[in-house]
Design an enzyme around this catalytic site. Structure first.
Site, PDB file in Angstrom:
ATOM      1  N   ASN A 152      24.697  43.546   6.987  1.00 40.54           N
ATOM      2  CA  ASN A 152      24.416  42.699   5.833  1.00 40.54           C
ATOM      3  C   ASN A 152      24.422  43.518   4.545  1.00 40.54           C
ATOM      4  O   ASN A 152      24.103  44.713   4.555  1.00 40.54           O
ATOM      5  CB  ASN A 152      23.041  42.035   5.967  1.00 40.54           C
ATOM      6  CG  ASN A 152      22.962  41.089   7.136  1.00 40.54           C
ATOM      7  OD1 ASN A 152      23.953  40.518   7.561  1.00 40.54           O
ATOM      8  ND2 ASN A 152      21.772  40.941   7.692  1.00 40.54           N
TER       9      ASN A 152
ATOM     10  N   HIS B 216      10.346  39.169   5.878  1.00 39.40           N
ATOM     11  CA  HIS B 216      11.116  38.483   6.904  1.00 39.40           C
ATOM     12  C   HIS B 216      10.943  39.144   8.264  1.00 39.40           C
ATOM     13  O   HIS B 216      10.809  40.363   8.358  1.00 39.40           O
ATOM     14  CB  HIS B 216      12.600  38.472   6.522  1.00 39.40           C
ATOM     15  CG  HIS B 216      12.856  37.788   5.214  1.00 39.40           C
ATOM     16  ND1 HIS B 216      13.925  38.107   4.413  1.00 39.40           N
ATOM     17  CD2 HIS B 216      12.182  36.798   4.560  1.00 39.40           C
ATOM     18  CE1 HIS B 216      13.903  37.347   3.324  1.00 39.40           C
ATOM     19  NE2 HIS B 216      12.851  36.554   3.387  1.00 39.40           N
TER      20      HIS B 216
ATOM     21  N   LYS C 250      16.315  46.714  12.386  1.00 38.41           N
ATOM     22  CA  LYS C 250      17.165  46.909  11.210  1.00 38.41           C
ATOM     23  C   LYS C 250      17.205  48.386  10.835  1.00 38.41           C
ATOM     24  O   LYS C 250      16.229  49.114  11.012  1.00 38.41           O
ATOM     25  CB  LYS C 250      16.634  46.104  10.022  1.00 38.41           C
ATOM     26  CG  LYS C 250      16.650  44.607  10.232  1.00 38.41           C
ATOM     27  CD  LYS C 250      16.006  43.870   9.070  1.00 38.41           C
ATOM     28  CE  LYS C 250      16.014  42.367   9.315  1.00 38.41           C
ATOM     29  NZ  LYS C 250      15.268  41.633   8.276  1.00 38.41           N
TER      30      LYS C 250
ATOM     31  N   TYR D  37      22.282  46.862   5.319  1.00 37.22           N
ATOM     32  CA  TYR D  37      21.535  47.084   6.551  1.00 37.22           C
ATOM     33  C   TYR D  37      22.291  46.604   7.777  1.00 37.22           C
ATOM     34  O   TYR D  37      23.046  45.639   7.740  1.00 37.22           O
ATOM     35  CB  TYR D  37      20.127  46.505   6.478  1.00 37.22           C
ATOM     36  CG  TYR D  37      19.960  45.090   5.977  1.00 37.22           C
ATOM     37  CD1 TYR D  37      19.641  44.065   6.854  1.00 37.22           C
ATOM     38  CD2 TYR D  37      20.051  44.797   4.623  1.00 37.22           C
ATOM     39  CE1 TYR D  37      19.421  42.781   6.392  1.00 37.22           C
ATOM     40  CE2 TYR D  37      19.838  43.514   4.152  1.00 37.22           C
ATOM     41  CZ  TYR D  37      19.526  42.505   5.050  1.00 37.22           C
ATOM     42  OH  TYR D  37      19.316  41.217   4.594  1.00 37.22           O
TER      43      TYR D  37
ATOM     44  N   GLU E 212      14.114  32.822  12.846  1.00 41.08           N
ATOM     45  CA  GLU E 212      13.789  33.635  11.665  1.00 41.08           C
ATOM     46  C   GLU E 212      12.603  33.032  10.920  1.00 41.08           C
ATOM     47  O   GLU E 212      12.515  31.809  10.760  1.00 41.08           O
ATOM     48  CB  GLU E 212      15.001  33.693  10.725  1.00 41.08           C
ATOM     49  CG  GLU E 212      16.237  34.301  11.349  1.00 41.08           C
ATOM     50  CD  GLU E 212      16.169  35.812  11.435  1.00 41.08           C
ATOM     51  OE1 GLU E 212      15.427  36.428  10.653  1.00 41.08           O
ATOM     52  OE2 GLU E 212      16.875  36.371  12.289  1.00 41.08           O
TER      53      GLU E 212
ATOM     54  N   ASP F 150      10.866  32.024   0.365  1.00 39.97           N
ATOM     55  CA  ASP F 150       9.775  32.997   0.404  1.00 39.97           C
ATOM     56  C   ASP F 150       8.536  32.477  -0.326  1.00 39.97           C
ATOM     57  O   ASP F 150       7.409  32.729   0.090  1.00 39.97           O
ATOM     58  CB  ASP F 150      10.226  34.328  -0.185  1.00 39.97           C
ATOM     59  CG  ASP F 150      11.265  35.029   0.687  1.00 39.97           C
ATOM     60  OD1 ASP F 150      11.363  34.702   1.879  1.00 39.97           O
ATOM     61  OD2 ASP F 150      11.991  35.895   0.163  1.00 39.97           O
TER      62      ASP F 150
END
Length: 198
Positions: free
Chosen positions: A49, A62, A72, A132, A143, A168
């Protein structure tokens, strides 16, 4: 490169050795073998990403359900961010704790974030570019987010005017997420990573 464990179990910082001359620099920003040796298991690469953010943007916190989980490996290729790792794992000795690492295009550090840990960042510069690698592909059904300004987390974001996404801004607090049984279990996360609890 050198890898150092951070204060939260499952989080590591990578410091690269940069080879420079008048033409520019060269460095290894990811090494499968070095990371595997440090964390005790390989990082499965399933998705890459790239995120570009304006200054004062705060993204996160997240995390993904465990299982399947999502580890990650994060670096900043342009500008600078404060990268934040939050321990969301029920039963972890550092549950609810956070740690920040500056990632920028000068020192070119990276962080590894194991399954079950929360991740967020604040852009310190305009057009901060974060790249990432992820161990699992994006799956919206698995998620979740924790509100990055949750006073119980008390993250010291380096901005007086944080810019949040609608997602968020609407995220639950850590306490509410725990009540709703959204948070991962520490032992399950450690087992998934191929390690055992201490």
């Amino acid at each position: 490169m050198k890898l150092h464990p951070l204060a939260i179990d499952g989080a590591w910082e990578m410091v690269p050795h940069q080879h420079g001359d008048p033409r520019g620099i060269f460095m290894e920003w990811y090494r499968f073998d070095r990371l595997t040796e440090a964390v005790g298991h390989p990082l499965r690469l399933a998705q890459g990403n790239l995120s570009v953010s304006a200054r004062h943007v705060v993204r996160g916190i997240h995390f993904a359900d465990v299982p399947p989980g999502q580890a990650k490996y994060v670096t900043c290729v342009r500008g600078a961010v404060l990268d934040v790792i939050v321990d969301l794992r029920i039963g972890s000795p550092t549950f609810g704790h956070w740690q920040g690492v500056r990632l920028d295009d000068v020192q070119r550090r990276a962080v590894y974030i194991a399954e079950g840990l929360g991740h967020g960042f604040c852009a310190l510069t305009s057009d901060a570019c974060l790249m990432y690698l992820c161990s699992a592909t994006y799956n919206p059904a698995h998620e979740h987010s924790i509100h990055p300004l949750d006073p119980d987390l008390a993250i010291d974001w380096p901005t007086d005017a944080p810019l949040l996404s609608d997602r968020d801004a609407a995220a639950p607090s850590l306490a509410l997420a725990r009540t709703r049984r959204m948070l991962p279990d520490y032992r399950t996360c450690r087992s998934l990573a191929g390690t055992t609890t201490a």
